[in-house]
Design a protein around this motif. Sequence first.
Motif, PDB file in Angstrom:
ATOM      1  N   MET A  35     -10.466  20.426  25.317  1.00  0.00           N
ATOM      2  CA  MET A  35      -9.503  19.847  24.393  1.00  0.00           C
ATOM      3  C   MET A  35     -10.240  19.055  23.312  1.00  0.00           C
ATOM      4  O   MET A  35     -11.021  18.155  23.618  1.00  0.00           O
ATOM      5  N   ASP A  36      -9.986  19.396  22.060  1.00  0.00           N
ATOM      6  CA  ASP A  36     -10.544  18.673  20.918  1.00  0.00           C
ATOM      7  C   ASP A  36      -9.611  17.525  20.589  1.00  0.00           C
ATOM      8  O   ASP A  36      -8.501  17.724  20.098  1.00  0.00           O
ATOM      9  N   GLU A  65     -12.535  25.509  21.931  1.00  0.00           N
ATOM     10  CA  GLU A  65     -11.983  24.167  21.744  1.00  0.00           C
ATOM     11  C   GLU A  65     -10.540  24.264  21.282  1.00  0.00           C
ATOM     12  O   GLU A  65     -10.223  24.977  20.328  1.00  0.00           O
ATOM     13  N   LEU A  66      -9.655  23.543  21.948  1.00  0.00           N
ATOM     14  CA  LEU A  66      -8.228  23.582  21.696  1.00  0.00           C
ATOM     15  C   LEU A  66      -7.773  22.247  21.114  1.00  0.00           C
ATOM     16  O   LEU A  66      -8.171  21.182  21.597  1.00  0.00           O
ATOM     17  N   THR A  67      -6.953  22.307  20.091  1.00  0.00           N
ATOM     18  CA  THR A  67      -6.437  21.083  19.479  1.00  0.00           C
ATOM     19  C   THR A  67      -5.416  20.439  20.404  1.00  0.00           C
ATOM     20  O   THR A  67      -4.445  21.078  20.823  1.00  0.00           O
ATOM     21  N   ASP A  68      -5.653  19.191  20.736  1.00  0.00           N
ATOM     22  CA  ASP A  68      -4.776  18.489  21.670  1.00  0.00           C
ATOM     23  C   ASP A  68      -3.503  18.043  20.950  1.00  0.00           C
ATOM     24  O   ASP A  68      -3.578  17.341  19.941  1.00  0.00           O
ATOM     25  N   ARG A  88       0.924  20.797  25.792  1.00  0.00           N
ATOM     26  CA  ARG A  88      -0.407  21.238  26.218  1.00  0.00           C
ATOM     27  C   ARG A  88      -0.329  22.577  26.968  1.00  0.00           C
ATOM     28  O   ARG A  88      -1.174  23.450  26.769  1.00  0.00           O
ATOM     29  N   ALA A  89       0.662  22.723  27.824  1.00  0.00           N
ATOM     30  CA  ALA A  89       0.805  23.959  28.594  1.00  0.00           C
ATOM     31  C   ALA A  89       0.980  25.156  27.666  1.00  0.00           C
ATOM     32  O   ALA A  89       0.429  26.237  27.922  1.00  0.00           O
ATOM     33  N   ARG A  90       1.722  24.992  26.587  1.00  0.00           N
ATOM     34  CA  ARG A  90       1.901  26.095  25.637  1.00  0.00           C
ATOM     35  C   ARG A  90       0.582  26.458  24.963  1.00  0.00           C
ATOM     36  O   ARG A  90       0.254  27.637  24.786  1.00  0.00           O
ATOM     37  N   VAL A  91      -0.198  25.442  24.594  1.00  0.00           N
ATOM     38  CA  VAL A  91      -1.504  25.684  23.973  1.00  0.00           C
ATOM     39  C   VAL A  91      -2.434  26.377  24.945  1.00  0.00           C
ATOM     40  O   VAL A  91      -3.121  27.351  24.604  1.00  0.00           O
TER      41      VAL A  91
END
Length: 247
Positions: A35-36, A65-68, A88-91
Amino acid sequence: MGRHIHVIGIGAGDPDYMTVQAIEALNDTRVFFAMDKGEAKSDLVALRREICARFIREPGYRFVELTDPKRSTGTDYRGAVSDWHAARARVWAAAIGAELGPDGVGAFLAWGDPSLYDSTLRILDAVKAELEFTFDVIPGITAIQALTARHRIPLNEVGEPVLITTGRKLRAHGLTGAAVVMLDAECSFQACPPGTHIWWGAYLGTGDELLVAGAVGEVGTRIAALRAEARARHGWIMDTYLLRPAD
């Protein structure tokens, strides 16, 4: 085999806290999801990369890296956390589906241990409603273990329990016995009686580690000032402390 996710506890900051089981799981992983949380916390992702570079024996893995999503700061704490977890679950579902093949192995690296004030497992349970995969959990050294080790103290007194709680709960209910306090941005220990003993630590296991111990009435103001200065300098802080009422 199908998609598989390792949830790996990476300890409280010192790469030497990595267990053999965790290192084996690292070497089984091809895609690491991180998570970014913005530039101020970029060193948290950097530490995860450092751990992988140190312990993974073969190249070929990669980081995604995923945008939080932002969390609401309204008065409905539980509602805000629930909405944040759902976002977050959707991301995560989109990322796992797009980045991990049908037989791929991915991982989330959880600071400390995934069981202790960490949302990874709850969010993955929500993701499983949208996407088929299996996951396992590799335990890690917690901030509590690191704190007591660095202060060279036992967690509990002989035959006595210890409560693990948050700053918000400490402010609401007060101190009734020994307690470990986490997630406390308000320095809630300052409301405890002056004779209460505190063992405090921040950035445990890192080069920026801070440790203070003593009676709240003697060291509380110093801890609050150290915490504020360190947070301003780094842009983030992870700290925890153990409290024991005065005899």
